[in-house]
Scaffold this motif. Structure first.
Motif, PDB file in Angstrom:
ATOM      1  N   THR A  79       0.872  -1.243   0.017  1.00  0.00           N
ATOM      2  CA  THR A  79       0.057   0.253   0.006  1.00  0.00           C
ATOM      3  C   THR A  79       0.766   1.240  -0.022  1.00  0.00           C
ATOM      4  N   GLY A 125       3.616   1.905  -1.613  1.00  0.00           N
ATOM      5  CA  GLY A 125       3.992   2.074  -3.098  1.00  0.00           C
ATOM      6  C   GLY A 125       5.345   2.203  -2.888  1.00  0.00           C
ATOM      7  N   GLU A 126       6.125   3.171  -4.167  1.00  0.00           N
ATOM      8  CA  GLU A 126       7.567   2.892  -4.519  1.00  0.00           C
ATOM      9  C   GLU A 126       8.221   3.834  -3.079  1.00  0.00           C
ATOM     10  N   ARG A 136      10.697   6.481  -2.628  1.00  0.00           N
ATOM     11  CA  ARG A 136      11.298   7.777  -3.257  1.00  0.00           C
ATOM     12  C   ARG A 136      12.512   8.099  -2.688  1.00  0.00           C
ATOM     13  N   PHE A 141       7.437   7.621   0.668  1.00  0.00           N
ATOM     14  CA  PHE A 141       6.630   6.715  -0.380  1.00  0.00           C
ATOM     15  C   PHE A 141       5.736   7.337  -1.208  1.00  0.00           C
ATOM     16  N   ASP A 142       5.231   6.479  -2.051  1.00  0.00           N
ATOM     17  CA  ASP A 142       4.063   7.353  -2.871  1.00  0.00           C
ATOM     18  C   ASP A 142       2.980   7.635  -2.037  1.00  0.00           C
ATOM     19  N   ALA A 143       2.567   6.836  -1.037  1.00  0.00           N
ATOM     20  CA  ALA A 143       1.296   6.976  -0.308  1.00  0.00           C
ATOM     21  C   ALA A 143       1.535   8.098   0.841  1.00  0.00           C
ATOM     22  N   ALA A 163      -0.069  11.284   2.491  1.00  0.00           N
ATOM     23  CA  ALA A 163       0.110  12.504   1.828  1.00  0.00           C
ATOM     24  C   ALA A 163      -0.960  13.369   1.525  1.00  0.00           C
ATOM     25  N   ALA A 197      11.253  15.631  -2.143  1.00  0.00           N
ATOM     26  CA  ALA A 197      10.532  14.559  -2.309  1.00  0.00           C
ATOM     27  C   ALA A 197       9.343  14.650  -1.594  1.00  0.00           C
ATOM     28  N   THR A 231       6.618  16.769  -3.695  1.00  0.00           N
ATOM     29  CA  THR A 231       6.173  16.039  -4.652  1.00  0.00           C
ATOM     30  C   THR A 231       4.660  15.352  -4.193  1.00  0.00           C
ATOM     31  N   LEU A 232       4.679  15.031  -2.966  1.00  0.00           N
ATOM     32  CA  LEU A 232       3.662  14.274  -2.572  1.00  0.00           C
ATOM     33  C   LEU A 232       2.349  15.302  -2.333  1.00  0.00           C
TER      34      LEU A 232
END
Length: 182
Positions: free
Chosen positions: A45, A47-48, A50, A86-88, A104, A162, A165-166
């Motif tokens: 959940t 994500g990637e 970063r 992370f992406d989330a 985020a 980083a 960007t979220l």
């Protein structure tokens, strides 16, 4: 015999101070009991990954009240930290404490800071995350600020970038920040 009475008075005074400190901490935790942290999602959940940086977690305070420490599990005590983006969202892992996940959509701004509760550093020496804590329905959500001192100053700007960007760009005003965001 001449030293027993003064020594006893000092010992009783120190014990009294310790009891007052414990009572004060418990009272602060009780006042903040309506606030809670979101559960840390599992790896899929999140994500990637970063970015991950290490440093020192300094504190989390209520926005607008820089001396009001938040004492929730994972946020109450200073320590070594790994901040992972992370992406989330952002994962704050203080050594020996439960991990804290900031989704985020809970992030309000990111920037630098020079001081917080008991720490003063050079201009822009700490990264400050402004975010919103979860709260019980009858209690308004608390806006808080978390402060982290990153080991490598070059990593601070990478962390800020980083996290930036979220955050959704919705045209709302962001809290004032010290220092440059780049």
């Amino acid at each position: 015999m001449d030293r027993v009475l003064p020594g006893s008075i000092i010992l009783v005074g120190l014990l009294g101070l310790l009891v007052l400190m414990v009572l004060g901490w418990r009272s602060r935790a009780r006042r903040q009991s309506a606030l809670f942290l979101a559960a840390v999602p599992d790896g899929d959940t999140l994500g990637e990954l970063r970015l991950a940086v290490t440093g020192l977690y300094v504190s989390t305070t209520t926005s607008g009240a820089p001396l009001d420490r938040v004492v929730l599990p994972g946020l109450g005590f200073r320590g070594r930290v790994t901040v992972s983006v992370f992406d989330a969202g952002v994962l704050i892992a203080v050594t020996g404490e439960p991990q804290v996940f900031i989704a985020a959509d809970r992030l309000r701004s990111v920037g630098t800071s020079t001081w917080t509760i008991d720490r003063v550093v050079e201009q822009g020496g700490m990264v400050r995350l402004d975010w919103t804590l979860e709260s019980a329905e009858e209690t308004p959500a608390a806006q808080v600020e978390s402060f982290v001192r990153i080991e490598n100053p070059a990593q601070s700007s990478r962390l800020i970038e980083a996290v930036s960007t979220l955050m959704p760009i919705d045209g709302t005003t962001q809290p004032d920040q010290e220092g440059s965001l780049s």
